[in-house]
Design a protein around this motif. Structure first.
Motif, short mmCIF file in Angstrom:
data_model
loop_
_atom_site.label_atom_id
_atom_site.label_comp_id
_atom_site.label_asym_id
_atom_site.label_seq_id
_atom_site.Cartn_x
_atom_site.Cartn_y
_atom_site.Cartn_z
N ASP A 18 6.25 -1.33 -7.48
CA ASP A 18 5.14 -2.21 -7.15
C ASP A 18 5.16 -3.49 -7.96
O ASP A 18 4.65 -4.53 -7.52
CB ASP A 18 3.80 -1.49 -7.32
N LYS A 19 5.74 -3.43 -9.16
CA LYS A 19 5.81 -4.62 -10.01
C LYS A 19 7.00 -5.50 -9.64
O LYS A 19 6.96 -6.72 -9.78
CB LYS A 19 5.89 -4.21 -11.48
N VAL A 20 8.09 -4.87 -9.18
CA VAL A 20 9.30 -5.62 -8.81
C VAL A 20 9.11 -6.33 -7.47
O VAL A 20 9.45 -7.52 -7.32
CB VAL A 20 10.52 -4.68 -8.74
N ALA A 21 8.59 -5.64 -6.48
CA ALA A 21 8.51 -6.16 -5.11
C ALA A 21 7.76 -7.49 -5.08
O ALA A 21 6.70 -7.64 -5.68
CB ALA A 21 7.82 -5.14 -4.21
N ALA A 22 8.33 -8.46 -4.34
CA ALA A 22 7.74 -9.81 -4.29
C ALA A 22 7.82 -10.35 -2.88
O ALA A 22 8.69 -9.98 -2.09
CB ALA A 22 8.49 -10.74 -5.26
N LEU A 23 6.91 -11.26 -2.58
CA LEU A 23 6.96 -11.95 -1.30
C LEU A 23 8.26 -12.75 -1.19
O LEU A 23 8.87 -13.10 -2.22
CB LEU A 23 5.77 -12.90 -1.17
N PRO A 24 8.72 -13.07 0.02
CA PRO A 24 9.94 -13.86 0.17
C PRO A 24 9.85 -15.19 -0.55
O PRO A 24 8.77 -15.78 -0.67
CB PRO A 24 10.05 -14.05 1.69
N ILE A 96 2.22 -0.91 6.30
CA ILE A 96 0.96 -0.69 7.00
C ILE A 96 0.01 -1.82 6.61
O ILE A 96 -0.26 -2.05 5.44
CB ILE A 96 0.33 0.67 6.65
N MET A 97 -0.46 -2.52 7.63
CA MET A 97 -1.37 -3.66 7.41
C MET A 97 -2.53 -3.55 8.38
O MET A 97 -2.34 -3.51 9.60
CB MET A 97 -0.62 -4.97 7.63
N ASP A 98 -3.73 -3.48 7.85
CA ASP A 98 -4.94 -3.39 8.68
C ASP A 98 -4.85 -2.24 9.69
O ASP A 98 -5.24 -2.37 10.85
CB ASP A 98 -5.19 -4.71 9.42
N GLY A 99 -4.29 -1.11 9.26
CA GLY A 99 -4.18 0.06 10.11
C GLY A 99 -3.02 0.03 11.09
O GLY A 99 -2.81 1.00 11.83
N ARG A 100 -2.25 -1.05 11.12
CA ARG A 100 -1.10 -1.17 12.02
C ARG A 100 0.18 -0.92 11.25
O ARG A 100 0.36 -1.45 10.15
CB ARG A 100 -1.09 -2.56 12.67
N GLU A 176 -0.75 -6.38 -3.70
CA GLU A 176 -2.00 -7.06 -4.05
C GLU A 176 -2.75 -7.55 -2.82
O GLU A 176 -3.96 -7.78 -2.88
CB GLU A 176 -1.71 -8.23 -5.00
N ASP A 177 -2.07 -7.70 -1.68
CA ASP A 177 -2.72 -8.17 -0.46
C ASP A 177 -3.16 -7.03 0.44
O ASP A 177 -3.51 -7.23 1.60
CB ASP A 177 -1.80 -9.12 0.31
N GLY A 178 -3.14 -5.80 -0.08
CA GLY A 178 -3.64 -4.65 0.66
C GLY A 178 -2.67 -4.02 1.63
O GLY A 178 -3.05 -3.13 2.40
N ILE A 179 -1.40 -4.43 1.58
CA ILE A 179 -0.39 -3.89 2.50
C ILE A 179 0.33 -2.72 1.83
O ILE A 179 0.74 -2.82 0.67
CB ILE A 179 0.62 -4.98 2.91
N SER A 180 0.47 -1.62 2.57
CA SER A 180 1.20 -0.45 2.07
C SER A 180 2.69 -0.64 2.30
O SER A 180 3.11 -1.11 3.36
CB SER A 180 0.73 0.81 2.79
N HIS A 181 3.48 -0.22 1.31
CA HIS A 181 4.94 -0.27 1.38
C HIS A 181 5.46 1.11 1.02
O HIS A 181 5.20 1.61 -0.07
CB HIS A 181 5.49 -1.32 0.41
N ILE A 182 6.18 1.72 1.94
CA ILE A 182 6.64 3.10 1.77
C ILE A 182 8.12 3.16 2.11
O ILE A 182 8.55 2.60 3.13
CB ILE A 182 5.85 4.07 2.67
N TRP A 399 4.66 -16.44 13.71
CA TRP A 399 4.22 -16.09 12.36
C TRP A 399 4.15 -14.58 12.30
O TRP A 399 3.29 -13.97 12.92
CB TRP A 399 2.86 -16.71 12.04
N PHE A 400 5.09 -13.98 11.57
CA PHE A 400 5.15 -12.52 11.48
C PHE A 400 4.37 -12.04 10.25
O PHE A 400 4.47 -12.63 9.17
CB PHE A 400 6.60 -12.05 11.35
N GLU A 401 3.63 -11.00 10.45
CA GLU A 401 2.96 -10.29 9.36
C GLU A 401 3.09 -8.79 9.63
O GLU A 401 3.01 -8.37 10.78
CB GLU A 401 1.49 -10.66 9.26
N PRO A 402 3.26 -8.01 8.59
CA PRO A 402 3.40 -8.39 7.18
C PRO A 402 4.80 -8.91 6.87
O PRO A 402 5.75 -8.65 7.62
CB PRO A 402 3.12 -7.08 6.44
#
Length: 414
Positions: A18-24, A96-100, A176-182, A399-402
């Motif tokens: 969680d500390k390593v992962a960064a936005l592009p 997972i972002m906003d349940g999607r 930090e933006d509420g997105i799950s990463h698994i 515009w792709f998210e997440p």
């Protein structure tokens, strides 16, 4: 047919993911990146935007930046912040972002498939941005950011993924933006072989996001081939890091527009010209107008929302580029009425990703811009149709998210 193969990923230690992962690297500037890494020496931005660890006077594309990126990457490996797997594997990356949910296979794809157009593109790239990532990949001897690919969903691939995601993940955190990463590792050789075989039956892969990273990875591979004329094709530099998502999982958000002025027109003159190409009505609902179908637009002007609907004859329904909503707006309003000839370079126009909401359009108009347009999102099918036709999307179409996080998977070139 598409070549997909396993690789020995370099990945964060489990308690540090969680500390390593960064936005592009390309979604923020250097000053923003410096703020993001405060108090976090593990952030992968120290690799992907290594200028943050150098004096601000150093140019963004200076050789020292790439040397610092290499130094930081291999120090993270030496310090066991990043650890290389002992065997080539395939991986599953779920967000997972906003349940999607979107769930993809992390693998290496072939530079030959890119060159032979089995991996299809829909954007032009800029030489300066390409050269930056060529230098970064070459100095680091690694692909540090994955290419976001999509393919037409296949049940057999889905079934294998569904089986593996029932297991305990090796990585699971909320950014930090509420997105799950698994993340899961596919450890069964038989399933790896089956997946590679199934992708071998996929006719095309499509770049959803990451055209500059893809082009740069391919050019580094070509450079390494020239340096190694006896290459066999099996070397790691013949492949680049990708995450492959089924088209059904992906969500494209609206990419909205704001313009600084009415190109010298009065409001009345402007509205008259707009009504020549669009049916115009005042929006009677509450809040902002978000288009619910293609070829309709919201327009915010002088504190009021309007609904625009493209009239017949404003586009060619048989042309996958001309029928795009962004093309219709550009060809019938932004260029002929507002004088925006090239939206990539004109300083009078700006683009607002849908993740920021339509209130941001109102805010921008209230703080200096004149008119805003809310857009119906471009679809994945639009993207595929344009790529299949060998054409290019207009700028700022998708515009792709997440966003895929960098640092969760690194592919070393040797």
């Amino acid at each position: 047919m598409a070549v997909v193969r396993p690789f020995k990923a370099v990945r964060p230690a489990k308690d540090l993911a969680d500390k390593v992962a960064a936005l592009p690297y390309d979604v923020m500037n250097s000053d923003e990146a410096r703020e993001m890494v405060k108090g976090n020496p593990y952030s992968f931005l120290h690799v992907d935007k290594a200028e943050i660890d150098l004096d601000k006077s150093i140019e963004l594309y200076d050789k020292k930046v790439y040397e610092k990126a290499r130094e930081n990457l291999y120090k993270m490996i030496d310090d066991n912040i990043l650890i290389e797997d002992d065997k080539p594997r395939l991986y599953i990356y779920r967000q997972i972002m906003d349940g999607r949910t979107q769930t993809g296979i992390v693998a290496c794809t072939s530079i030959d498939d890119y060159m032979n157009n089995i991996i299809k593109k829909h954007e032009h790239t800029r030489a300066d941005k390409e050269q930056d990532r060529i230098n970064h990949v070459d100095y680091c001897n690694a692909n540090t950011g994955p290419i976001f690919l999509t393919y037409k969903a296949q049940k057999e691939i889905d079934d294998i993924i569904l089986k593996w995601v029932e297991n305990e993940p090796v990585c699971n955190f909320i950014s930090e933006d509420g997105i799950s990463h698994i993340v899961w590792i596919i450890e069964c050789d038989k399933d790896i072989e089956k997946l590679c075989s199934l992708f071998g039956g996929v006719q095309y892969l499509y770049i959803a996001d990451g055209h500059h990273r893809a082009a740069s990875a391919v050019k580094v591979g070509q450079m390494r081939r020239q340096q190694n004329p006896d290459y066999t094709g099996e070397e790691e530099f013949n492949y680049f890091l990708s995450v492959l998502f089924p088209d059904e999982d992906l969500y494209v958000m609206d990419y909205n527009r704001v313009v600084k002025d009415l190109n010298g027109l009065s409001t009345e003159e402007y509205m008259l010209k707009v009504s020549d190409k669009f049916e115009v009505s005042t929006y009677e609902g509450e809040g902002q107008y978000k288009p619910s179908s293609k070829h309709t637009y919201g327009m915010y002007l002088e504190g009021k929302w309007y609904v625009l609907a493209a009239k017949e004859g404003t586009y060619n329904p048989n042309d996958p580029v001309d029928r795009l909503d962004v093309s219709i707006l550009q060809n019938n309003l932004l260029r002929p009425i507002l004088g925006i000839e090239d939206p990539r370079t004109d300083k009078r126009i700006d683009f607002i990703g849908g993740i920021r909401g339509l209130s941001e359009l109102e805010r921008r108009v209230e703080h200096g811009m004149k008119v805003a347009f809310s857009m119906y999102p471009t679809t994945i099918q639009d993207l595929m149709d344009i790529a299949d036709a060998g054409k290019v999307m207009p700028p700022k179409s998708t515009w792709f998210e997440p966003k895929l996080r960098s640092g969760l998977f690194i592919h070393k070139l040797k």
